[in-house]
Design a protein around this motif. Structure first.
Motif, PDB file in Angstrom:
ATOM      1  N   ALA A  29      93.352  30.344  -6.073  1.00 25.40           N
ATOM      2  CA  ALA A  29      93.015  30.828  -4.733  1.00 25.40           C
ATOM      3  C   ALA A  29      91.530  31.160  -4.623  1.00 25.40           C
ATOM      4  O   ALA A  29      90.884  30.869  -3.613  1.00 25.40           O
ATOM      5  N   LEU A  30      90.973  31.788  -5.676  1.00 27.44           N
ATOM      6  CA  LEU A  30      89.573  32.172  -5.620  1.00 27.44           C
ATOM      7  C   LEU A  30      88.630  30.974  -5.675  1.00 27.44           C
ATOM      8  O   LEU A  30      87.514  31.029  -5.152  1.00 27.44           O
ATOM      9  N   ALA A  74      80.466  31.617  -2.631  1.00 26.92           N
ATOM     10  CA  ALA A  74      81.886  31.861  -2.378  1.00 26.92           C
ATOM     11  C   ALA A  74      82.225  31.369  -0.986  1.00 26.92           C
ATOM     12  O   ALA A  74      81.407  31.408  -0.087  1.00 26.92           O
ATOM     13  N   TRP A 117      92.431  38.217   1.111  1.00 28.70           N
ATOM     14  CA  TRP A 117      93.503  39.149   0.737  1.00 28.70           C
ATOM     15  C   TRP A 117      94.597  39.256   1.807  1.00 28.70           C
ATOM     16  O   TRP A 117      94.737  40.286   2.459  1.00 28.70           O
ATOM     17  N   TYR A 154      87.283  37.099  -0.909  1.00 26.79           N
ATOM     18  CA  TYR A 154      88.640  36.590  -0.688  1.00 26.79           C
ATOM     19  C   TYR A 154      89.288  37.333   0.488  1.00 26.79           C
ATOM     20  O   TYR A 154      89.093  38.539   0.647  1.00 26.79           O
ATOM     21  N   ARG A 192      83.339  37.309  -5.936  1.00 30.02           N
ATOM     22  CA  ARG A 192      84.373  36.409  -5.442  1.00 30.02           C
ATOM     23  C   ARG A 192      85.574  37.186  -4.906  1.00 30.02           C
ATOM     24  O   ARG A 192      86.161  36.812  -3.888  1.00 30.02           O
ATOM     25  N   ARG A 200      90.201  42.713   4.252  1.00 29.87           N
ATOM     26  CA  ARG A 200      89.071  41.807   4.483  1.00 29.87           C
ATOM     27  C   ARG A 200      88.083  42.366   5.504  1.00 29.87           C
ATOM     28  O   ARG A 200      86.957  41.893   5.613  1.00 29.87           O
ATOM     29  N   ASN A 204      84.990  34.413   4.409  1.00 31.02           N
ATOM     30  CA  ASN A 204      86.218  35.067   4.870  1.00 31.02           C
ATOM     31  C   ASN A 204      86.586  34.524   6.241  1.00 31.02           C
ATOM     32  O   ASN A 204      85.735  34.328   7.083  1.00 31.02           O
TER      33      ASN A 204
END
Length: 674
Positions: free
Chosen positions: A591-592, A612, A554, A552, A548, A513, A615
């Motif tokens: 999750a997305l 989106a 991750w 995320y 997207r 990220r 983060n």
């Protein structure tokens, strides 16, 4: 070789050393005084014998020979030439490895018997700790050319010798071995040290040309006629203009040190662009060209390219590849680390630091969250160094059951315990001899074994379970952990002395990220998966989905991203080459599409995409399945949450779940998280 100290002064200095523990200032050369002091500290006595471990077994000698093929291959012809120069002077020409073990000797028949009486033969150790002050051992300790004559030897039994030795260094400045001429002290000559030093440089130049074939090589001298002679400087340059190797003369000519290799561009030390050098080479490959140093001095240079590495008329470009074009970076990558470089500045900084210490006796500690690619980084570091052709042995310290980890690491002899194989086992540490030992999740190693590992690192030997005798080992050490070891030492969970032993250089790999090269990473992973799954060329990700994915957080990092892409590629229908939402598994879709918690602020360096959720750091918790989902799904979600709460620490997550670490590993193997 004439005595450098009067005999009376030597006797007085030696007596003072034995009585007071140090040599009086000015009575003998400082280098000799230091060597005598080290010899005394090793427990040696001038009138005594060498240490009992001064001669290794034939098996150990064979291992050393097997691990030094290039050094032996390039040294033997030079040694033969050297021996021809001293054939009738009652001498022996010796090649030792970087620990002082004699690997190859050429001796005058009239001197061989005398040499064998003091074990001046293959397989013997002439390290200072074993034989006191001597040219081979002292050249190792001082890493410089040394001559030791007669009574200057610490052990009186060696005083009939006169010896001259010079180190042999790699293209990156690592000590590879020692070249030595030893003979009867009555027949010594003042020029022997210069002769052996010149021969060592010949070997270094041959090794440099061999190991740097994939690089551009500049041969330098103050006179054009000097190019090609043993006095020339040689500098290896990567395809994108970084100085990655050099002989000693080349370093001196450019005013550099070994620590500058891999960190200095050619244009900084020579007033020339690499493109111009390559252009001149294409037009007139055999003609040296005049170059100026920044201070105005003139050097003549001739460029060499190996046809196998640079086929055809095209030459590499000196421009550094743009971050948005990772494929260009791969085409001119000078080593395995560079092949993993997809443009992130933090990752590249970590690789640059690690590259500078590869081949040097410095342990590397890789820190980073689970899944960031610590083992991949370690393997690339190994493949970028002088041990690349030797074993790379990886051990996950948290995955081996505690009742087996000692036997797995240190090996065991036949019958050491119930269930042991009748032929015994060498263990991982001995399997790594000559290569690289990678200890993953070292923070999970039990305290009792930490002490044993520390002893191995200090003594460079390992004692198998059930054995009474230690076996020497030589490996580069790379460790990795997702936790903060310094905090673990403060809490008593990790030995402080072991921490400082493995923490020679610490590099921090960024979480996914935090990286700026997400698109390039996806492209590289897709290229790998295309080969793995026999996919059509040109598989890519739809732009809105890519946006997207980039937003995320991750929590599983690169390991999780690779798993998502692997599944998506497997769901592609025949003829499809675009990954889209329909190719994602349900948990990834959920999750997305889950929005961020209200008020959550983007993390520093986070990627935000319109539409989106931002983060965040730490990442948001994984949503639990609904009550209608299966017990297996609930169990999987609970494990994911526990691992996330423990920042990937499997032991801590297992304690939180109330199960054993081995049970958790079995569950993860059956149903991986992320």
């Amino acid at each position: 070789m004439r005595p450098t100290h009067p005999l009376v002064a030597l006797r007085q200095a030696r007596q003072h050393l034995l009585e007071f523990g140090h040599c009086p200032s000015g009575m003998v050369q400082e280098r000799l005084a230091r060597s005598w002091t080290r010899s005394l500290a090793a427990g040696l006595v001038p009138g005594g014998q060498p240490r009992a471990t001064d001669h290794y077994s034939s098996t150990a000698l064979r291992q050393v020979l097997d691990h030094n093929p290039e050094l032996l291959a390039h040294s033997r012809p030079v040694m033969q030439y050297l021996f021809e120069q001293v054939r009738h002077s009652q001498s022996v020409v010796v090649l030792a490895d970087r620990r002082g073990m004699l690997m190859h000797t050429l001796g005058d028949p009239h001197f061989v018997d005398k040499a064998e009486r003091v074990a001046l033969t293959s397989g013997a150790s002439w390290h200072e700790e074993h034989r006191g002050t001597n040219a081979i051992g002292t050249a190792l300790a001082e890493c410089s050319a040394v001559q030791i004559h007669g009574g200057e030897h610490f052990l009186e039994r060696n005083s009939f010798l006169t010896c001259a030795a010079s180190p042999i260094l790699s293209a990156t400045g690592a000590l590879l071995g020692i070249l030595d001429i030893s003979g009867d002290y009555r027949n010594g000559h003042a020029h022997t040290l210069g002769l052996v030093s010149t021969a060592a440089r010949m070997i270094e130049n041959r090794l440099l040309a061999d190991t740097c074939q994939r690089h551009i090589r500049l041969h330098l001298h103050t006179e054009p006629e000097g190019i090609g002679s043993v006095a020339e400087g040689i500098v290896a340059v990567s395809g994108d203009g970084w100085i990655v190797g050099a002989n000693r003369v080349g370093l001196a000519q450019l005013g550099l040190h070994t620590g500058d290799l891999g960190a200095v561009r050619l244009e900084r030390v020579l007033e020339v662009r690499l493109d111009d050098l390559l252009s001149h080479h294409r037009r007139r490959p055999q003609q040296p060209q005049a170059l100026r140093l920044p201070g105005g001095a003139l050097l003549w240079a001739q460029l060499q390219l190996d046809a196998s590495a640079w086929p055809g008329p095209a030459a590499p470009t000196a421009a550094r590849p743009a971050r948005t074009q990772p494929t260009a970076a791969l085409s001119t990558a000078p080593d395995a680390l560079a092949q993993l470089d997809t443009g992130d500045a933090r990752w590249r900084a970590a690789a640059d630091k690690a590259r500078r210490v590869v081949g040097k006796p410095i342990a590397v500690l890789i820190q980073g969250e689970s899944g960031v690619g610590k083992e991949l980084f370690a393997r690339a570091l190994h493949a970028s160094g002088p041990r690349r052709d030797a074993p790379f042995v990886a051990i996950n310290c948290g995955a081996i059951p505690e009742n087996l980890i000692e036997a797995e690491l240190f090996g065991y002899v036949a019958g050491a315990f119930t269930g042991a194989r009748k032929e015994g086992s060498p263990g991982y540490l001995r399997q790594a001899h000559g290569g690289t030992l990678f200890l993953d999740e070292i923070g999970d190693m039990p305290l009792a074994l930490q002490m044993r590992l520390l002893r191995v690192l200090q003594e460079r030997s390992v004692t198998p379970v059930g054995a009474a005798k230690a076996v020497p080992v030589d490996f580069a050490l790379v460790c990795a952990t997702h936790c903060q070891l310094l905090q673990a030492t403060e809490q008593g969970r990790f030995r402080q002395d072991l921490y400082y032993r493995i923490n020679g250089l610490t590099v921090q790999l960024p979480a996914l990220r935090e990286r700026s090269d997400f698109t390039a990473l996806v492209q590289r992973l897709l290229a790998q998966l295309a080969t793995e799954q026999d996919l059509p060329a040109g598989v890519w990700v739809a732009p809105d989905l890519l946006a997207r994915l980039a937003a995320y957080p991750w929590p599983g990092n690169l390991r999780q991203l690779a798993s998502v892409l692997r599944t998506a590629c497997a769901l592609l229908a025949d003829g499809q080459n675009t990954l889209d939402w329909e190719h994602l598994s349900d948990d990834v879709l959920h999750a997305l599409q889950t929005p961020a918690a209200p008020g959550a602020a983007p993390a520093r360096g986070a990627r935000t995409v319109p539409g989106a959720w931002p983060n965040t750091e730490p990442p948001p918790a994984v949503a639990l399945p609904s009550s209608g989902q299966s017990l297996q799904a609930l169990s999987h979600a609970a494990i994911a949450q526990a691992l996330q709460a423990a920042c990937g620490n499997v032991s801590q997550a297992a304690r939180q779940l109330g199960i054993s670490r081995q049970t958790l590993y079995r569950k993860l193997a059956l149903n991986p998280v992320g």
